[in-house]
Write a protein that holds these residues in place. Structure first.
Motif, PDB file in Angstrom:
ATOM      1  N   GLU A  85       0.830  -1.201   0.000  1.00  0.00           N
ATOM      2  CA  GLU A  85       0.000   0.000   0.000  1.00  0.00           C
ATOM      3  C   GLU A  85       0.865   1.252   0.000  1.00  0.00           C
ATOM      4  OE1 GLU A  85      -4.163   0.944   2.147  1.00  0.00           O
ATOM      5  OE2 GLU A  85      -2.475   0.717   3.536  1.00  0.00           O
ATOM      6  N   ALA A  86       1.935   1.236   0.810  1.00  0.00           N
ATOM      7  CA  ALA A  86       2.840   2.391   0.878  1.00  0.00           C
ATOM      8  C   ALA A  86       3.522   2.613  -0.467  1.00  0.00           C
ATOM      9  CB  ALA A  86       3.876   2.166   1.972  1.00  0.00           C
ATOM     10  N   ALA A  87       3.915   1.526  -1.127  1.00  0.00           N
ATOM     11  CA  ALA A  87       4.580   1.637  -2.422  1.00  0.00           C
ATOM     12  C   ALA A  87       3.652   2.243  -3.471  1.00  0.00           C
ATOM     13  CB  ALA A  87       5.068   0.265  -2.878  1.00  0.00           C
ATOM     14  N   MET A  88       2.373   1.852  -3.443  1.00  0.00           N
ATOM     15  CA  MET A  88       1.422   2.400  -4.403  1.00  0.00           C
ATOM     16  C   MET A  88       1.183   3.891  -4.167  1.00  0.00           C
ATOM     17  SD  MET A  88      -1.439  -0.558  -5.199  1.00  0.00           S
ATOM     18  CE  MET A  88      -1.863  -0.922  -3.503  1.00  0.00           C
ATOM     19  N   VAL A  89       1.169   4.289  -2.892  1.00  0.00           N
ATOM     20  CA  VAL A  89       1.004   5.712  -2.573  1.00  0.00           C
ATOM     21  C   VAL A  89       2.185   6.515  -3.113  1.00  0.00           C
ATOM     22  CG1 VAL A  89       0.938   7.401  -0.705  1.00  0.00           C
ATOM     23  CG2 VAL A  89      -0.442   5.325  -0.551  1.00  0.00           C
TER      24      VAL A  89
ATOM     25  N   ASN B 281       0.468   6.184 -15.119  1.00  0.00           N
ATOM     26  CA  ASN B 281       0.361   4.809 -14.636  1.00  0.00           C
ATOM     27  C   ASN B 281      -1.055   4.540 -14.147  1.00  0.00           C
ATOM     28  OD1 ASN B 281       3.149   4.353 -15.067  1.00  0.00           O
ATOM     29  ND2 ASN B 281       3.623   5.283 -13.094  1.00  0.00           N
ATOM     30  N   GLY B 282      -1.702   3.532 -14.733  1.00  0.00           N
ATOM     31  CA  GLY B 282      -3.082   3.216 -14.382  1.00  0.00           C
ATOM     32  C   GLY B 282      -3.205   2.561 -13.021  1.00  0.00           C
ATOM     33  N   LEU B 283      -4.302   2.854 -12.320  1.00  0.00           N
ATOM     34  CA  LEU B 283      -4.530   2.279 -10.999  1.00  0.00           C
ATOM     35  C   LEU B 283      -4.744   0.778 -11.068  1.00  0.00           C
ATOM     36  CD1 LEU B 283      -6.914   4.975  -9.444  1.00  0.00           C
ATOM     37  CD2 LEU B 283      -4.489   4.617  -8.954  1.00  0.00           C
ATOM     38  N   VAL B 284      -5.421   0.307 -12.111  1.00  0.00           N
ATOM     39  CA  VAL B 284      -5.715  -1.120 -12.238  1.00  0.00           C
ATOM     40  C   VAL B 284      -4.434  -1.927 -12.419  1.00  0.00           C
ATOM     41  CG1 VAL B 284      -6.827  -2.895 -13.646  1.00  0.00           C
ATOM     42  CG2 VAL B 284      -8.040  -0.769 -13.129  1.00  0.00           C
TER      43      VAL B 284
ATOM     44  N   SER C  78      -1.389  -1.000 -11.812  1.00  0.00           N
ATOM     45  CA  SER C  78      -0.502  -0.810 -10.671  1.00  0.00           C
ATOM     46  C   SER C  78      -0.829  -1.781  -9.558  1.00  0.00           C
ATOM     47  CB  SER C  78      -0.620   0.625 -10.157  1.00  0.00           C
ATOM     48  OG  SER C  78       0.182   0.817  -9.015  1.00  0.00           O
ATOM     49  N   GLN C  79      -2.119  -1.959  -9.277  1.00  0.00           N
ATOM     50  CA  GLN C  79      -2.523  -2.897  -8.239  1.00  0.00           C
ATOM     51  C   GLN C  79      -2.240  -4.338  -8.655  1.00  0.00           C
ATOM     52  OE1 GLN C  79      -6.738  -3.717  -7.441  1.00  0.00           O
ATOM     53  NE2 GLN C  79      -6.365  -3.290  -5.272  1.00  0.00           N
ATOM     54  N   LEU C  80      -2.518  -4.658  -9.914  1.00  0.00           N
ATOM     55  CA  LEU C  80      -2.254  -6.016 -10.405  1.00  0.00           C
ATOM     56  C   LEU C  80      -0.779  -6.394 -10.243  1.00  0.00           C
ATOM     57  CD1 LEU C  80      -4.394  -6.023 -13.682  1.00  0.00           C
ATOM     58  CD2 LEU C  80      -4.735  -7.522 -11.720  1.00  0.00           C
ATOM     59  N   LYS C  81       0.095  -5.440 -10.527  1.00  0.00           N
ATOM     60  CA  LYS C  81       1.533  -5.707 -10.435  1.00  0.00           C
ATOM     61  C   LYS C  81       1.974  -5.945  -8.997  1.00  0.00           C
ATOM     62  CE  LYS C  81       2.673  -3.131 -14.640  1.00  0.00           C
ATOM     63  NZ  LYS C  81       3.297  -1.901 -15.211  1.00  0.00           N
ATOM     64  N   LYS C  82       1.189  -5.455  -8.039  1.00  0.00           N
ATOM     65  CA  LYS C  82       1.538  -5.643  -6.633  1.00  0.00           C
ATOM     66  C   LYS C  82       1.096  -7.012  -6.113  1.00  0.00           C
ATOM     67  CE  LYS C  82       3.662  -1.826  -5.472  1.00  0.00           C
ATOM     68  NZ  LYS C  82       3.906  -1.390  -6.848  1.00  0.00           N
TER      69      LYS C  82
ATOM     70  N   ILE D 143       5.991 -10.689 -15.464  1.00  0.00           N
ATOM     71  CA  ILE D 143       4.754 -10.318 -14.778  1.00  0.00           C
ATOM     72  C   ILE D 143       4.193  -9.012 -15.341  1.00  0.00           C
ATOM     73  CG2 ILE D 143       3.797  -9.533 -12.576  1.00  0.00           C
ATOM     74  CD1 ILE D 143       5.623 -11.551 -11.191  1.00  0.00           C
ATOM     75  N   ASN D 144       5.038  -8.006 -15.472  1.00  0.00           N
ATOM     76  CA  ASN D 144       4.577  -6.709 -15.984  1.00  0.00           C
ATOM     77  C   ASN D 144       4.084  -6.809 -17.423  1.00  0.00           C
ATOM     78  OD1 ASN D 144       5.319  -5.645 -13.533  1.00  0.00           O
ATOM     79  ND2 ASN D 144       7.187  -4.673 -14.279  1.00  0.00           N
ATOM     80  N   LYS D 145       4.779  -7.605 -18.233  1.00  0.00           N
ATOM     81  CA  LYS D 145       4.400  -7.750 -19.645  1.00  0.00           C
ATOM     82  C   LYS D 145       3.032  -8.420 -19.773  1.00  0.00           C
ATOM     83  CE  LYS D 145       5.995  -7.131 -23.900  1.00  0.00           C
ATOM     84  NZ  LYS D 145       6.438  -5.807 -24.392  1.00  0.00           N
ATOM     85  N   VAL D 146       2.833  -9.486 -18.990  1.00  0.00           N
ATOM     86  CA  VAL D 146       1.548 -10.195 -19.039  1.00  0.00           C
ATOM     87  C   VAL D 146       0.420  -9.269 -18.592  1.00  0.00           C
ATOM     88  CG1 VAL D 146       0.191 -12.082 -18.047  1.00  0.00           C
ATOM     89  CG2 VAL D 146       2.567 -12.486 -18.720  1.00  0.00           C
ATOM     90  N   ILE D 147       0.633  -8.551 -17.496  1.00  0.00           N
ATOM     91  CA  ILE D 147      -0.402  -7.659 -16.960  1.00  0.00           C
ATOM     92  C   ILE D 147      -0.780  -6.581 -17.967  1.00  0.00           C
ATOM     93  CG2 ILE D 147      -0.815  -5.844 -15.239  1.00  0.00           C
ATOM     94  CD1 ILE D 147       0.697  -7.625 -13.226  1.00  0.00           C
ATOM     95  N   GLU D 148       0.204  -6.016 -18.629  1.00  0.00           N
ATOM     96  CA  GLU D 148      -0.067  -4.942 -19.586  1.00  0.00           C
ATOM     97  C   GLU D 148      -0.823  -5.420 -20.821  1.00  0.00           C
ATOM     98  OE1 GLU D 148       3.798  -3.396 -20.241  1.00  0.00           O
ATOM     99  OE2 GLU D 148       3.939  -2.466 -18.248  1.00  0.00           O
TER     100      GLU D 148
END
Length: 279
Positions: free
Chosen positions: A185-189, A200-203, A205-209, A223-228
């Motif tokens: 949560e701190a990292a996303m903030v 950077n999209g919120l959706v 960003s959360q998926l990557k976490k 992971i980032n490539k698949v999510i995008e």
């Protein structure tokens, strides 16, 4: 929540009765009382976590020094005031606030606020219909807890190390996910503050976490490539699975706008304003 016994108020020291008046104890003998907070997760942490198998966590009552944390401009600007508060309140210092599930952190925040200022939380809310601001009350005792085990609508397999696997409906990729913790949560903030242009999209960003692996690949590049490139169908399913495996505590209240009669169920946000709604 439940309070510890009365001995904690005096550190076990009991005044000696006298015929005239009770003998006063030394004020320095005073020990801040504590309470036990029920964890929404019921202690479903990975083996080795200090709260693994523990259904409660002991926290102490808020003090004047804790209020200093919530009014510190430096801490508020850095976005770490709530994290610092939670860490200070936890009685067992082997437990890190950053390693707690977000739902468990919410529980600590709610009980700390209720014990310090009462269960009725008065604040101003903005109507989603007309954008007018009006006063609204939430009852902190009227909260809902979820332990993260209702998976009946999904094919989910729990692993031995606190993660969960599911197969995405369209691509059939096996995704491994986990509940978010305080450090996530701190990292996303921090990322949101840096992303002044909103690139950077919120959706995503959360998926990557919360995504741990795809078909066994755990490196960030994959992971980032698949999510995008996830389809909307798979993305929505993945977020639903994440919600299903995540313990949580929420407080909601029916809101009726006095200006436009818009009705909606409102949720309490857990930030510094939760303690200081009139700031």
């Amino acid at each position: 929540m439940r309070r510890n016994n009365e001995d904690r108020l005096t550190g076990g020291h009991k005044p000696t009765p006298s015929e005239e008046a009770p003998q006063m104890t030394n004020p320095l003998d005073f020990i801040t009382p504590t309470e036990f907070v029920e964890l929404p997760s019921k202690g479903r942490y990975p083996t080795g976590h200090p709260l693994s198998g523990q259904e409660n966590i002991e926290i102490r009552y808020m003090t004047a020094k804790d209020e200093d944390i919530l009014t510190s401009r430096a801490l508020l600007k850095q976005g770490v005031a709530i994290d610092r508060l939670i860490q200070n309140l936890i009685n067992n210092k082997d437990i890190s606030a950053k390693d707690l599930y977000i739902g468990d952190r919410n529980a600590i925040i709610v009980y700390a606020r209720a014990s310090a200022y009462g269960s009725i939380y008065k604040t101003n809310v903005t109507c989603p219909g007309c954008s007018e601001t009006s006063a609204h009350k939430f009852n902190l005792e009227d909260h809902h807890t979820y332990d993260g085990t209702d998976w009946k609508d999904y094919e989910i397999e729990a692993t031995d190390h606190g993660t969960f696997k599911t197969t995405l409906p369209l691509t059939k990729i096996v995704a491994e996910v986990r509940p978010l913790i305080g450090s996530d949560e701190a990292a996303m903030v921090r990322e949101m503050k840096k992303d002044k242009k909103g690139e950077n999209g919120l959706v995503t960003s959360q998926l990557k976490k919360f995504c741990v692996s795809f078909n066994g690949y755990k490196d960030k590049v994959t992971i980032n490539k698949v999510i995008e490139h996830l389809t909307a169908l798979d993305s929505r399913y993945l977020r639903a699975v994440f919600a299903a495996i995540s313990p949580d505590l929420s407080i909601k209240s029916e809101f009726l706008c006095p200006s436009c009669d818009h009705e909606e169920e409102m949720s309490v946000p857990f930030g510094a304003d939760f303690f200081w709604p009139d700031r």
